[in-house]
Design a protein around this motif. Structure first.
Motif, PDB file in Angstrom:
ATOM      1  N   ASN A  51      -4.671   1.119  -3.024  1.00 17.47           N
ATOM      2  CA  ASN A  51      -3.833   1.322  -3.051  1.00 17.47           C
ATOM      3  C   ASN A  51      -2.557   0.866  -4.029  1.00 17.47           C
ATOM      4  O   ASN A  51      -1.992   1.751  -4.435  1.00 17.47           O
ATOM      5  CB  ASN A  51      -3.571   0.435  -1.364  1.00 17.47           C
ATOM      6  CG  ASN A  51      -2.259   0.688  -0.910  1.00 17.47           C
ATOM      7  OD1 ASN A  51      -1.973   1.560  -0.468  1.00 17.47           O
ATOM      8  ND2 ASN A  51      -0.579   0.421  -1.241  1.00 17.47           N
ATOM      9  N   SER A  52      -3.299  -0.586  -4.780  1.00 11.91           N
ATOM     10  CA  SER A  52      -2.193  -0.731  -5.259  1.00 11.91           C
ATOM     11  C   SER A  52      -2.751   0.265  -7.193  1.00 11.91           C
ATOM     12  O   SER A  52      -1.522   0.523  -7.517  1.00 11.91           O
ATOM     13  CB  SER A  52      -3.011  -1.389  -6.201  1.00 11.91           C
ATOM     14  OG  SER A  52      -4.314  -2.182  -6.744  1.00 11.91           O
ATOM     15  N   ALA A  53      -3.620   1.072  -7.035  1.00 14.85           N
ATOM     16  CA  ALA A  53      -3.994   2.162  -7.721  1.00 14.85           C
ATOM     17  C   ALA A  53      -3.181   3.301  -8.153  1.00 14.85           C
ATOM     18  O   ALA A  53      -2.342   3.591  -8.624  1.00 14.85           O
ATOM     19  CB  ALA A  53      -5.653   2.847  -8.303  1.00 14.85           C
ATOM     20  N   ILE A  54      -3.170   3.507  -6.866  1.00 18.82           N
ATOM     21  CA  ILE A  54      -1.589   4.717  -6.576  1.00 18.82           C
ATOM     22  C   ILE A  54      -0.845   4.522  -6.460  1.00 18.82           C
ATOM     23  O   ILE A  54       0.603   5.000  -6.822  1.00 18.82           O
ATOM     24  CB  ILE A  54      -2.408   5.050  -5.308  1.00 18.82           C
ATOM     25  CG1 ILE A  54      -3.906   6.142  -4.714  1.00 18.82           C
ATOM     26  CG2 ILE A  54      -1.392   6.732  -4.662  1.00 18.82           C
ATOM     27  CD1 ILE A  54      -3.717   6.385  -3.492  1.00 18.82           C
ATOM     28  N   ASP A  55      -0.167   2.813  -6.252  1.00 16.40           N
ATOM     29  CA  ASP A  55       0.760   2.839  -6.060  1.00 16.40           C
ATOM     30  C   ASP A  55       1.570   3.001  -7.290  1.00 16.40           C
ATOM     31  O   ASP A  55       2.745   2.872  -8.706  1.00 16.40           O
ATOM     32  CB  ASP A  55       1.070   1.087  -5.320  1.00 16.40           C
ATOM     33  CG  ASP A  55       2.825   0.731  -5.471  1.00 16.40           C
ATOM     34  OD1 ASP A  55       3.276   2.075  -5.329  1.00 16.40           O
ATOM     35  OD2 ASP A  55       3.506  -0.282  -5.357  1.00 16.40           O
ATOM     36  N   GLN A  56       0.941   2.105  -8.500  1.00 15.31           N
ATOM     37  CA  GLN A  56       0.875   2.126  -9.899  1.00 15.31           C
ATOM     38  C   GLN A  56       1.483   3.175 -10.689  1.00 15.31           C
ATOM     39  O   GLN A  56       3.046   2.885 -11.426  1.00 15.31           O
ATOM     40  CB  GLN A  56      -0.038   1.303 -10.677  1.00 15.31           C
ATOM     41  CG  GLN A  56       0.826   0.969 -12.371  1.00 15.31           C
ATOM     42  CD  GLN A  56      -0.680   0.316 -12.679  1.00 15.31           C
ATOM     43  OE1 GLN A  56      -1.433   0.384 -12.249  1.00 15.31           O
ATOM     44  NE2 GLN A  56      -0.683  -0.363 -13.793  1.00 15.31           N
ATOM     45  N   ARG A  57       0.545   4.228  -9.612  1.00 15.86           N
ATOM     46  CA  ARG A  57       0.618   5.614 -10.570  1.00 15.86           C
ATOM     47  C   ARG A  57       2.675   6.265 -10.147  1.00 15.86           C
ATOM     48  O   ARG A  57       3.449   6.755 -10.478  1.00 15.86           O
ATOM     49  CB  ARG A  57      -0.313   7.239 -10.101  1.00 15.86           C
ATOM     50  CG  ARG A  57      -0.170   8.453 -11.109  1.00 15.86           C
ATOM     51  CD  ARG A  57      -0.139   8.474 -13.078  1.00 15.86           C
ATOM     52  NE  ARG A  57       0.255   9.087 -13.549  1.00 15.86           N
ATOM     53  CZ  ARG A  57       1.196   9.884 -13.749  1.00 15.86           C
ATOM     54  NH1 ARG A  57       2.583   9.212 -13.170  1.00 15.86           N
ATOM     55  NH2 ARG A  57       1.390  11.140 -13.895  1.00 15.86           N
ATOM     56  N   VAL A  58       2.418   6.347  -8.769  1.00 15.08           N
ATOM     57  CA  VAL A  58       3.830   6.622  -8.003  1.00 15.08           C
ATOM     58  C   VAL A  58       5.108   5.822  -8.807  1.00 15.08           C
ATOM     59  O   VAL A  58       5.959   6.674  -8.996  1.00 15.08           O
ATOM     60  CB  VAL A  58       3.449   6.851  -5.993  1.00 15.08           C
ATOM     61  CG1 VAL A  58       4.822   7.574  -6.220  1.00 15.08           C
ATOM     62  CG2 VAL A  58       2.344   7.567  -6.059  1.00 15.08           C
TER      63      VAL A  58
END
Length: 567
Positions: free
Chosen positions: A116-123
């Protein structure tokens, strides 16, 4: 199945057969039902088709936090707020997913906990004021290899959530020559986990059960030393040993002794002494730390099946009838009939001690065996007699058929009667005490009230029971029954006394009357039953029953059987 396993099953089968014969002799055929399962290698039942079918049902609903995302995994992404999106994306060969209006996100090697944090960081580099939720959808499949002593070696395609145990089950587990305790997980040419199946089965320890990755190899080594533990333990089986295992460890693997086990000893049969049939006894707990050898067979015994000598056993007996406190009683060893009466509070004023019915289980078993043997001999005699006779006319043939049918019916009636185990207590009618006879476990004592009647049955005009009169002879009661019929064999008449003994008109010496006297002149006793058979030349089966007194006396059928036989 290994050769050792077949040998142990043969030994266990011999034990069960011996126990079955003993149970049948004790009239307890269900006693060995629980021991019917074959002795197998410990853990092999998990490798059955049914077990594997249940264990291989995998679910993706529970994904461990340390699961590593890789090529082929499906990622579910939901966005709401300043941007709305519901995406189902697959990690491509480069290890990335591509989110519309955001771009690629590298996920290969990312732990599920960090997804979740990996995708949230990019979005967050593109949008503001939004919420995000991520999860895994369909998981990738991986290819693994199972080698060594396994049922079905080869390559298998499994879920990326599969573990070492899953792969082991899929290949059918170890063969008879394969080990349950030497299983290795190899990755990139290195052993990353050594798995002992017993740790999982006995202790529930799954620490060494690692999650599989693509191209992993599960290697099953050759079986180590094996010993068998059979008999009165909770899990009789064949166990594989490690160098440090002792007799106590093997007992723990079997779940310990059963509730009825003799915990003071084992017997040990050794491979190097087997041809000489030498078996040694191992006392416990003195030798429980001993090491065992490959091929040893241990046997635990049942304390229930090992009976104490009669003179040491407490006696459970049942006292009924004319006593102050009827019921079951536990009496000390060496107790007698008098002790049983005393435990029941003594006799009532109406007790008829002479008619006491004393039955014993060991006697009943022996009577049943002899009774069945006597009936078989009787059937053979009847068959031999009928086959040796030739009819000269149609009337004689019909008479012979009727006789054979009558004989068959009476044999069937006799077979329906069961010996009671009654022991005749040879005491005089006026006795006030029972014989000084030691009791056995399960004995039954019934003291009746004084009977008021005399029974007369058989070939008389009016069979029935007649009111007892003090001082009357048996002939008076036979007259009340109308006397013998024309076809009666009065010379073979007999009387069954209340105490179970039998007096026959054919007795000429000894007994209660001497030669020259008839049965009719014998003084009657309360509870007597007189039986008058038919003559020997008649066509009913009565002509074949030559030894009624012996049958009644030896097998304890009693007076109640006479009416059944006659009818």
């Amino acid at each position: 199945m290994s050769e050792f396993e077949r040998y142990v099953q043969r030994l266990a089968g011999q034990d069960r057969e011996a126990a079955r014969r003993e149970a049948e002799s004790a009239n307890d055929p269900g006693r060995v039902a629980a021991e019917a399962e074959p002795i197998r290698r410990f853990g092999s039942e998990l490798m059955s088709e049914a077990s594997r079918g249940g264990l291989l049902q995998e679910s993706s609903t529970q994904i461990p936090q340390d699961y590593v995302i890789n090529v082929g995994d499906e990622i579910l992404v939901t966005l709401w707020g300043s941007v709305d999106a519901d995406l189902r994306l697959t990690v491509d060969r480069s290890g990335r997913i591509t989110i519309p209006r955001v771009g690629p996100v590298m996920l290969a090697g990312v732990r599920y906990a960090d997804l979740n944090s990996a995708i949230d960081q990019r979005v967050s580099q593109v949008f503001r004021n939004y919420k995000i939720s991520t999860s895994l959808g369909r998981l990738r499949s991986i290819r693994i290899y199972v080698t060594g002593f396994t049922q079905r070696p080869g390559a298998y395609t499994v879920s990326s959530l599969s573990t070492l145990v899953t792969g082991l089950m899929k290949a059918g587990g170890p063969t008879g020559a394969g080990s349950f305790r030497q299983i290795e997980l190899r990755r990139a040419g290195k052993t990353i986990s050594s798995f002992d199946f017993y740790e999982l089965l006995i202790k529930g320890d799954k620490t060494a059960d690692r999650t599989l990755q693509a191209d992993d190899v599960i290697h099953i080594g050759a079986v180590g030393p094996q010993v068998a533990l059979i008999g009165s333990v909770n899990k009789p089986a064949i166990f594989e040993l490690k160098p440090q295992d002792t007799l106590a460890d093997v007992l723990a693997m079997a779940g310990g002794f059963s509730a009825v086990a003799d915990r003071s000893r084992f017997t040990l049969e050794r491979l190097d002494a087997r041809n000489d049939a030498r078996v040694i006894e191992i006392p416990l707990p003195q030798q429980e730390k001993n090491k065992l050898r490959d091929g040893d067979i241990l046997r635990a015994f049942s304390a229930v099946e090992t009976a104490l000598p009669q003179h040491k056993q407490s006696k459970r007996i049942k006292v009924e009838g004319e006593v102050q406190r009827p019921g079951e009683f536990i009496l000390p060893a060496n107790s007698t009939l008098a002790d049983a009466i005393k435990a029941a509070g003594g006799l009532t004023p109406g007790a008829y001690l002479y008619g006491t019915d004393f039955s014993r289980e060991s006697v009943r078993i022996k009577q049943s065996e002899n009774y069945e043997r006597a009936l078989r001999a009787m059937e053979i005699d009847l068959l031999r007699a009928s086959s040796g006779k030739k009819a000269l006319s149609a009337d004689e043939a019909a008479t012979q058929v009727a006789k054979e049918q009558s004989s068959t019916r009476l044999v069937e009636r006799l077979r329906s009667l069961k010996p009671t185990g009654r022991v005749v207590l040879e005491i005089p009618p006026e006795a006030n005490n029972l014989p000084d006879l030691s009791l056995e476990d399960g004995d039954r004592l019934h003291v009746p009230a004084v009977p008021k009647s005399i029974g007369v049955f058989g070939s008389v005009f009016n069979s029935g029971s007649y009111l007892y009169k003090t001082g009357a002879a048996l002939g008076e009661f036979m007259k009340l029954a109308g006397g013998p019929t024309k076809g009666a064999d009065t010379g073979s008449s007999f009387v069954v006394r209340a105490n179970g003994s039998v007096v026959s008109a054919r007795q000429s010496t000894g007994g209660w009357f001497m030669s020259g006297n008839s049965l009719e002149s014998l003084p009657a006793q309360p509870g007597d039953t007189v039986f008058v058979p038919e003559e020997m030349d008649k066509t009913t089966f009565m002509q074949e029953a030559k030894e009624w007194t012996q049958i009644l006396y030896q097998f304890g059928l009693g007076a109640a059987a006479l009416k059944t036989i006659k009818n």
